[in-house]
Structure formats: structure tokens, C-alpha cells
Design a protein around this motif. Structure first.
Motif, short mmCIF file in Angstrom:
data_model
loop_
_atom_site.label_atom_id
_atom_site.label_comp_id
_atom_site.label_asym_id
_atom_site.label_seq_id
_atom_site.Cartn_x
_atom_site.Cartn_y
_atom_site.Cartn_z
N UNK A 246 0.50 -1.35 -0.23
CA UNK A 246 -0.25 -0.18 0.05
C UNK A 246 0.60 1.10 0.07
N UNK A 247 2.07 1.02 -0.51
CA UNK A 247 2.94 2.38 -0.40
C UNK A 247 2.90 3.69 -1.44
N UNK A 248 1.44 3.22 -2.21
CA UNK A 248 0.98 4.28 -3.61
C UNK A 248 -0.62 4.35 -3.69
N UNK A 249 -0.56 3.87 -1.96
CA UNK A 249 -2.35 3.80 -1.50
C UNK A 249 -2.76 5.19 -1.08
N UNK A 250 -3.18 6.10 -1.62
CA UNK A 250 -3.73 7.18 -1.02
C UNK A 250 -4.63 7.09 0.96
N UNK A 251 -3.56 8.11 1.44
CA UNK A 251 -3.76 8.25 2.61
C UNK A 251 -3.33 7.18 3.70
N UNK A 252 -2.28 6.04 2.92
CA UNK A 252 -2.99 4.72 4.02
C UNK A 252 -1.99 5.03 4.95
N UNK A 253 -2.12 4.57 6.16
CA UNK A 253 -1.95 4.08 7.75
C UNK A 253 -1.19 3.05 7.43
N UNK A 254 -0.23 3.08 8.18
CA UNK A 254 1.06 1.56 8.11
C UNK A 254 0.50 1.20 9.69
N UNK A 255 0.51 0.12 9.30
CA UNK A 255 0.79 -0.82 10.61
C UNK A 255 1.56 -0.96 11.46
N UNK A 256 1.90 -0.99 12.71
CA UNK A 256 3.15 -1.65 13.36
C UNK A 256 2.36 -2.56 14.60
N UNK A 257 3.41 -3.92 14.33
CA UNK A 257 2.85 -4.98 14.90
C UNK A 257 4.15 -4.78 15.27
N UNK A 258 3.51 -5.37 17.36
CA UNK A 258 4.86 -5.90 17.88
C UNK A 258 4.18 -7.03 18.95
N UNK A 259 5.77 -7.65 20.09
CA UNK A 259 5.10 -8.63 19.72
C UNK A 259 5.47 -8.97 21.74
N UNK A 260 5.38 -9.95 22.57
CA UNK A 260 5.46 -10.65 23.32
C UNK A 260 5.47 -11.72 23.95
N UNK B 187 1.56 -8.85 20.35
CA UNK B 187 1.22 -8.19 21.42
C UNK B 187 0.08 -7.25 21.24
N UNK B 188 0.44 -6.14 19.81
CA UNK B 188 -0.45 -5.28 19.16
C UNK B 188 0.04 -5.02 17.71
N UNK B 189 -1.24 -4.71 17.58
CA UNK B 189 -1.11 -4.18 15.58
C UNK B 189 -2.27 -3.08 15.84
N UNK B 190 -1.51 -1.99 15.52
CA UNK B 190 -2.00 -0.57 15.37
C UNK B 190 -1.25 0.28 14.32
N UNK B 191 -2.89 0.63 13.66
CA UNK B 191 -2.26 1.66 12.70
C UNK B 191 -1.44 2.93 13.22
N UNK B 192 -0.73 3.44 12.46
CA UNK B 192 0.28 4.82 12.67
C UNK B 192 -0.51 5.88 11.82
N UNK B 193 -1.37 6.50 12.59
CA UNK B 193 -1.25 7.75 12.48
C UNK B 193 -0.57 9.09 11.64
N UNK B 194 0.57 9.38 11.56
CA UNK B 194 1.61 10.34 11.36
C UNK B 194 0.66 10.92 10.19
N UNK B 195 1.15 11.78 9.57
CA UNK B 195 0.89 12.93 8.82
C UNK B 195 1.84 12.29 7.71
N UNK B 196 0.67 12.21 6.51
CA UNK B 196 1.99 11.76 5.66
C UNK B 196 1.85 13.05 4.21
N UNK B 197 2.90 12.93 3.60
CA UNK B 197 3.11 13.43 2.63
C UNK B 197 2.07 14.34 1.41
N UNK B 198 2.06 15.13 0.60
CA UNK B 198 0.62 16.05 0.21
C UNK B 198 1.50 15.90 -1.78
N UNK B 199 0.75 15.47 -2.24
CA UNK B 199 0.13 15.72 -3.35
C UNK B 199 -0.31 16.53 -4.52
N UNK B 200 -0.28 17.50 -5.21
CA UNK B 200 -0.33 18.49 -5.64
C UNK B 200 -1.36 17.59 -6.74
#
Length: 780
Positions: free
Chosen positions: A30-44, A67-80
Motif C-alpha cells: 500500500x505504498x502508493x495507496x492514498x492516505x494509507x496509514x501503515x500498521x505496526x506490529x509488536x510482540x510479547x 502483543x499489538x497491531x495498530x495503525x500509525x496515524x502520522x502525517x503523510x506527504x501531500x501530492x498536488x
């Protein structure tokens, strides 16, 4: 047994790292998916197992788990982009989209790839409708609840409610001069100076009664004179006077009503002691009639009609504008209250023998053509009765108020003109001078209603009615007899003027329910037809710096009766209650005129415009404010752009109006506040909608449902909605879309780590398998 535990422990690691690799694969895909928010997985680690050791009890791990799997809602770059409805959120928040096929199906997304569908709805690629608030065009703020954003493909017409006309009027223009020439021959041997009474009629039809008294000293060759305003006969007001003697044969006076300046010139008066003649002003017509009311002096003739009412009546011979004699028959009687009057005015009666079978003067055929009538008329409050000679615009005033005429019947305060041969001192006739104004010069029955010689400058613009039809409005300007004072006349095309009085057989009718008084000027139709197209008339006074000091003496036409209605008095103060029952000023503080291009009917012509029967008609007519750059708020105040009087050419500096015809949508724009604006072919730029945003206390807990969409969950908390840029919500970046926030380098590093971990875990299983094989071989 420990070896089998090792197998399961290794398997848990393979399983966990396999999920980790799936997460990385999803992020990278999903690298080129508009406004996609990458997920992060952690282990325990998995719950440990207690074992006995030489040192005591110990804990042995059982492997790894997610342990957890959730989206990272950091700001993505803008494309005009080139799409005006593409939007990106700079900061926190989500767009809200709704499935039209379900009830309450709200989804949340950062993907702002929106388009307008065939039905005008703003939708995402899945056809879900974007949510927002309607914007009030007047307040420019949101109104109502969140709903589907639907862009209007067409712009409905908007009727004009304000005209802006900013001009410069040339200060070098000469003021207009009105000269009243007094003629006649006086007897210089007579110790009593000669006097003459006449009338100057101002713009609103009010008569200013003047008396000039002249004396001449033959030895010195000098004149003495006194010019008085005797409108209030009990309290004459000296306007100009010289009792010492002067060689001048002119004097300038200022009318008390409109403040217009008039020159009285008696240079044509001669001296002949043997053959003196009466003074006069050379007018052919009689336009003012004064009578003593029957309660003071009985008239010669009375008649009781079959109804039982006794009427006083009188025939008076006058001269019209062509010098022809006309007979006017007046009827009058006191009303039941004793303080008001009933009256009739006729022209050219056929007999002096009245018909006793008639019920009222109007029913009596011998009385001739009916010109005007009234019941319960209070002349002390309403002024003289007005009427017109039949089929003309020649206006006459009939007055019997004791404050304006001599009530004892003598000739001390009135000069009788065109007498009928009888020494009947119960009435007097006056010549009347009409002031030359733009209003008086307008005649809609001519091919050119206003001749070019009547004005100095004109400017034209178009306005729109409620159907979007354009109409031409012209403003005429002309200097007056006063320095720094200009008059203006606002008109429309007479053929487009559809006000009610122009379509009535008898337009000039009034009714006051408070006093049950009725007035009807049957002879007024010809006059109202000549004023077809006139919307407003008034005066502008400038100071010595060329700025407007005030509007004053300003009038408009009553759309119901065609009467001239004053809205701003001679001192520049707007009237609290103009006679047509509309406000003198509009909501912005500008003078208000009344137009009608659609033909709105006032259903009862003899009712007041504010009665219940006419409430709707009153609201339907087009009320237009006139902005010359000055508005009234306790006093006249100037704006930064305003009409001026400078010593340069007459010119229109700026003009505009706020009406529009119908238009089609040409383009859309969005600002950083999420305000969607439509640009239409008629020139309108209309704020339509504001995009709504939502945020959550725990956006990481939102449920992904595919298609770049999220749904609310119990753990995310309810959405908090608001306008972009408020309450911690981000702003809108128009013509932009947000890119994926996946860092490819970071994903590759994690991929390598997960791969090596997976390989190591796999070795745990193979080694444990070898150890189990050795254990089995022991038995052999």
C-alpha cells in the motif's frame, strides 16, 4: 518434555514472525495507496512455565506471540492535483462519508479523493457521500446539521436589493437659476406700496405662499420691498426686505420647505400714476384655490341631497395652462366628528340646478366630471386637497385651513385673481410657479421621457428581478439653485415598470382605518402615467471639500397609489413612518426605493399598504437601497468610496448591484477551512458547503473496513465533529491528496530482521527434531 516444548516454542516464533512479515507486506503493497496509514506490529512473550532448578524455582518461556497491531496515524506527504475537489487533511481528523443505501452508516477516512456525481453529491471512489454543513450565504457561517454535501449545478436568480453608484459631479458646473419675473405698473403717488400674492410649489406639491410689497421713490430712483412667506397667514415670515431703498431690482429668497433659492425680479415693473395695473407674474393658469370654510362664513349655495346631508357648494372659474377658462365645482360639509370634512371636486358642471333625486354629489349628473373626493378629511394634518384638471397633469390645490387663509372673508391677506364679477370674498385664486426639477421634467408618455437639456450627467446599470430578468436603471444628476447641492432622479425603463398604480383604473386612493378617512383623486391617472418609471427623487448636499454632507428632501413613488412620498426631510433626517408604510432606509442605512417589474397586485386599492389584505403584496415588491457611498446611522456617514463633487469631469467611478440572473456551475474551489465555493456563469461566487471533520480520542482503535475506510469502535470512543481548524482538528489542503505514510526503508530493515528471526526459529525446530531423532535411536 523439554524437546517437544522447544518445538512449540519455535513454532510460536514462526507464527508471530509470519504475521509480522504479513504486516510489512501490507505496508509495502500500500505504498502508493492514498492516505494509507501503515500498521505496526509488536510482540510479547507467552506466559512462562515454572520449573525446579538447583537454585530453586525458575520460569521457562513458552515462545512469542503478537502483543499489538495498530495503525500509525502520522502525517503523510501531500501530492498536488488538478482536481479542485481533492482534499487532504493537514493535522488530525477524518473526513466523514456515508453510505446512501443504509441508515446511519458513517465511515471515516483520510482519503480525500472526492468527485461530484451525476446527482451533484460529493462522493469518494466507492460512491459514499461526503458529510458537511450548508453555508448561509448571508452570514457566511454553517447552518443546520451534518448532511450529504450536494453541489447545486445551477444558481437561481437573486433580485437586486442594493445599488452602488459612486460618481464625481463636476464642481465647476453652474448652479441652476430660477427667476420669478414680477410685472405690472404701480402708482408712485400712492403712499401705500403695491402688494401681490403668488405661490411657488415645491417638489412634494406643497405650496409656499409669498407676498411681495413694492414701493418706488421717483426722486431717488430707488426701490423698497418686502418679500414674505405667508403660508401661515397668522405668522408671516419675512424672507427678504429693504426699507431704506435700493437700485437693485432683484432679491434672492430661500423656500422654507425645500431650501431652494429663488430670485424675485421686478425689473419689468413700470411706473404710471395715471394708468396703474395690478402686479402679476405672467402665469396663465390658476393652480391654488382658497376658500373660507362654511363653519366660518356661509357659502352662497347649499343643497340637501336625498340622503339628508346638507352640502355647501360653489362654482369657481379658473384658467388652465393654456389660458382657457374652466369651471370647478366644490362640495364640502363637516363630518359627524365636527373636526373633519367630506368633500367633492368636479370640473365643468352642466347646470347650476342640482338634482334632488341624487343621493350624493357624485350621483348627480349635472355636477360634471368627478376629479376628487374624500371623507373624514383632516385638512389641518394632511394639508390642502390635491386634484388635477381632467386628462392633464395640471395639479391644483384646494385649501380651507384657517392657518393658511384669512378666515374673516376680507381681502387683507388674500389677493383675488380672475374674479367672476361678483364680490365674493369667500375664495381666492393664486397663480403658481412650479420649480423646474428633474422630477417635474420627466414625462413617460414622451418618446424621450427626460430631455438631455434637463440634466447634466447620467449613469446607467442593470438590476435583476426575482426571475433573473435584467432591467436598466438610470440615475440622472443636475445642479440646483443652491451652491453645492445637486438633485438626482432614479428611473427605470417605463415600459418595464409594472407597479400596481400604473395598472389601476383609479390609482390614487388612500384609506386610514384609524380615522375611517378615505381620499380618492380620480383625476390622478394621467399624472401617474407620466411618472411611470420614476423610482426616487432627491437632493445631495456637498461640503466645501467635495464630500456629501447629507441626503435631504428625498422622495419615492408609492407603488400602490403613485403618490410622491417623502422619505428624508429637508434637514436630512429619515422619516420614521413614510406615508407608503415602507421604511425610509434599508437594512444597511441607505435610502430605500420601491420597484416592481413583475406586476404585484395590491388586491384592495383603497386599503393602507400595511393592512392584512396587502401584507403579501407589500413584501413581494422589490425594495432596493441606493448607495452613493453614504449611509445613515444617527447621522450621515461616509464610506471609503463615495460620491464626490470635485473640479473635474462628471464621471462614474464605480457601480455595482447585488442581484444576479440564473447561472450554471462553471467551477468549484475549496479553501483551507473546508469551505466549498461554487463559481457560476452569472458571475456569482457562492459559499455552498463546509466539509465536516471528525476525530477520536483513540484513533488507533478504529476498525479498518477496507477501501481506506474506518469505523468507530467501543475502544476508539465516539467521534468529535467540528469545522476544519477548530477544536484540534486539522485544516484542509485543497487540490491535494495525502500520500501513504509508509517508510519503505524502515519496512525493508524490518523485513530483514523478521527474515533472520524466522530463519533462526526454523533452526530451533530442525535442531529439536534432530535431538528427538537421537532420543528415539537410543531405544534401538
Amino acid at each position: 518434555m523439554g524437546l517437544t516444548d522447544a518445538l512449540f516454542t519455535g513454532t510460536s516464533g514462526l507464527r508471530a514472525l509470519g504475521h509480522g512479515m504479513s504486516v510489512i507486506g501490507d505496508n509495502v503493497s500500500n505504498l502508493n495507496t492514498t492516505a494509507f496509514k501503515g500498521a505496526r506490529i509488536t510482540f510479547s512473550d507467552i506466559m512462562a512455565q515454572s520449573i525446579n532448578t538447583a537454585a530453586g524455582s525458575g520460569q521457562l518461556g513458552r515462545g512469542a506471540g503478537i502483543q499489538a497491531l495498530y495503525q500509525q496515524f502520522t502525517q503523510g506527504a501531500f501530492e498536488s492535483t488538478a482536481n479542485p475537489t481533492d482534499m487532504a487533511i493537514a493535522g488530525a481528523g477524518f473526513f466523514m462519508v456515508k453510505n446512501p443505501q443504509t441508515t446511519g452508516g458513517i465511515y471515516y477516512t483520510r482519503d480525500g479523493q472526492f468527485v461530484v456525481d451525476k446527482d451533484g453529491y460529493l462522493v469518494n471512489p466507492q460512491g459514499l457521500r461526503v458529510q458537511g454543513w450548508k453555508i448561509d450565504e448571508t452570514t457566511n457561517d454553517i447552518t443546520g446539521a451534518l448532511t450529504d454535501i450536494r453541489i447545486d449545478r445551477s444558481s437561481p436568480p437573486v433580485k437586486t436589493t442594493k445599488i452602488d453608484m459612486i460618481t464625481n459631479l463636476d464642481a465647476r458646473e453652474e448652479t441652476r437659476t430660477k427667476i420669478v419675473n414680477v410685472r405690472g405698473t404701480i402708482n408712485t403717488s400712492d403712499t401705500n406700496p403695491d402688494s401681490y400674492d403668488f405661490v411657488i410649489r415645491d417638489i412634494d406639491g406643497q405650496d409656499v405662499k409669498l407676498r411681495i410689497t413694492l414701493g418706488y421713490d421717483s426722486a431717488k430712483g430707488t426701490w423698497t420691498y418686502t418679500i414674505e412667506d405667508i403660508t401661515d397667514i397668522t405668522n408671516p415670515n419675512v424672507l427678504s426686505q429693504n426699507t431704506i431703498g435700493t437700485t437693485s431690482t432683484q432679491a434672492t429668497i430661500t423656500l422654507s420647505t425645500t431650501q431652494e433659492q429663488v430670485i424675485i425680479d421686478w425689473s419689468a415693473v413700470t411706473q404710471d400714476n395715471a394708468n396703474p395695473t395690478s402686479l402679476n407674474i405672467g402665469e396663465k393658469s390658476t393652480k391654488r384655490i382658497e376658500t373660507v370654510d362654511p363653519s366660518v362664513t356661509s357659502w352662497a349655495d347649499t343643497f340637501t341631497y336625498a340622503s339628508g346631508d346638507t352640502w355647501y357648494w360653489k362654482d369657481i372659474d379658473i384658467k388652465d395652462a393654456n389660458g382657457n377658462q374652466q369651471t370647478i365645482r366644490l362640495f364640502i360639509k363637516q363630518s359627524a366628528s365636527g373636526s373633519t370634512w367630506d368633500y367633492y371636486v368636479f370640473q365643468n358642471p352642466t347646470s347650476t340646478t342640482l338634482t334632488d333625486t341624487a343621493n350624493t354629489p357624485e350621483d348627480d349628473p349635472v355636477n360634471g366630471t368627478l376629479l376628487a373626493k374624500g371623507t373624514n378629511y383632516d385638512i389641518s394634518k394632511n394639508g390642502p386637497v390635491n386634484f388635477f384638471l381632467n386628462g392633464t397633469t395640471e395639479k391644483l390645490n384646494w385649501d380651507w385651513d384657517s392657518n393658511r387663509i384669512n378666515t374673516d372673508g376680507s381681502n387683507d391677506y388674500s389677493y383675488e385673481l380672475y374674479e367672476d364679477g361678483n364680490d365674493d370674498s369667500s375664495y381666492s385664486l393664486y397663480e403658481v410657479v412650479d420649480m423646474p426639477t428633474l422630477f417635474n421634467s420627466w414625462n413617460a408618455t414622451n418618446d424621450t421621457p427626460l430631455q438631455s437639456t434637463a440634466y447634466t450627467y447620467r449613469s446607467t446599470l442593470f438590476v435583476y428581478d426575482s426571475l433573473g430578468t435584467p432591467h436598466e436603471i438610470t440615475v440622472y444628476y443636475n445642479p440646483t439653485t443652491r451652491d453645492n447641492v445637486w438633485e438626482f432622479l432614479v428611473t427605470c425603463n417605463p415600459s418595464e415598470d409594472q407597479r400596481d398604480f400604473l395598472r389601476d383604473d383609479n390609482p390614487m386612493q388612500w384609506y386610514d382605518p384609524a380615522t375611517d378617512s378615505r381620499i380618492e383623486i380620480v383625476s390622478g391617472k394621467t399624472f401617474t402615467q407620466t411618472k411611470k418609471g420614476v423610482l426616487m427623487y432627491g437632493r445631495l448636499e456637498f461640503d466645501n471639500q467635495g464630500n456629501v454632507k447629507k441626503f435631504y428632501d428625498t422622495y419615492r413613488i408609492d407603488p400602490n397609489t403613485g403618490d410622491l412620498v417623502q422619505v428624508i426631510d429637508v434637514n436630512g433626517v429619515p422619516l420614521a413612518s413614510p406615508k407608503d408604510k415602507y421604511n425610509a432606509l434599508g437594512s444597511n442605512g441607505y435610502p430605500l426605493m420601491i420597484a416592481d417589474f413583475l406586476g404585484i397586485d395590491f388586491p384592495y386599492d383603497d386599503r393602507a399598504p400595511n393592512s392584512n389584505d396587502q401584507g403579501q403584496a407589500k413584501n413581494d415588491v422589490q425594495q432596493i437601497e441606493l448607495n452613493f457611498g453614504y449611509y445613515y446611522k444617527d447621522t450621515w456617514r461616509s464610506e471609503s468610496v463615495r460620491t464626490t463633487q470635485y473640479a473635474t469631469s462628471n464621471a462614474t467611478l464605480f457601480y455595482d448591484q447585488n442581484g444576479f440572473g440564473p447561472g450554471a456551475l462553471e467551477s468549484i474551489s475549496v479553501d483551507n477551512e473546508g469551505r466549498i465555493t461554487g463559481i457560476y456563469s452569472n458571475g456569482r461566487v457562492i459559499p455552498l458547503w463546509m466539509v465536516g471533520l471528525a476525530n477520536f480520542n483513540a484513533p488507533e482503535k478504529l476498525q479498518r473496513v477496507g477501501g481506506n475506510l474506518f469505523k468507530e469502535t467501543t475502544h476508539s470512543g465516539p467521534p468529535v465533529t467540528g469545522k476544519p481548524g477548530t477544536n484540534g482538528l486539522g485544516t484542509i489542503a485543497p487540490n491535494s491528496i495525502e500520500q501513504s505514510n509508509v517508510d519503505l526503508g524502515e519496512q525493508f530493515v524490518k523485513m530483514i530482521i523478521f527474515q533472520r528471526g524466522f530463519q533462526a526459529d526454523a533452526r530451533i525446530i530442525t535442531v529439536s527434531d534432530s535431538m528427538l531423532e537421537e532420543l528415539i535411536n537410543l531405544k534401538r
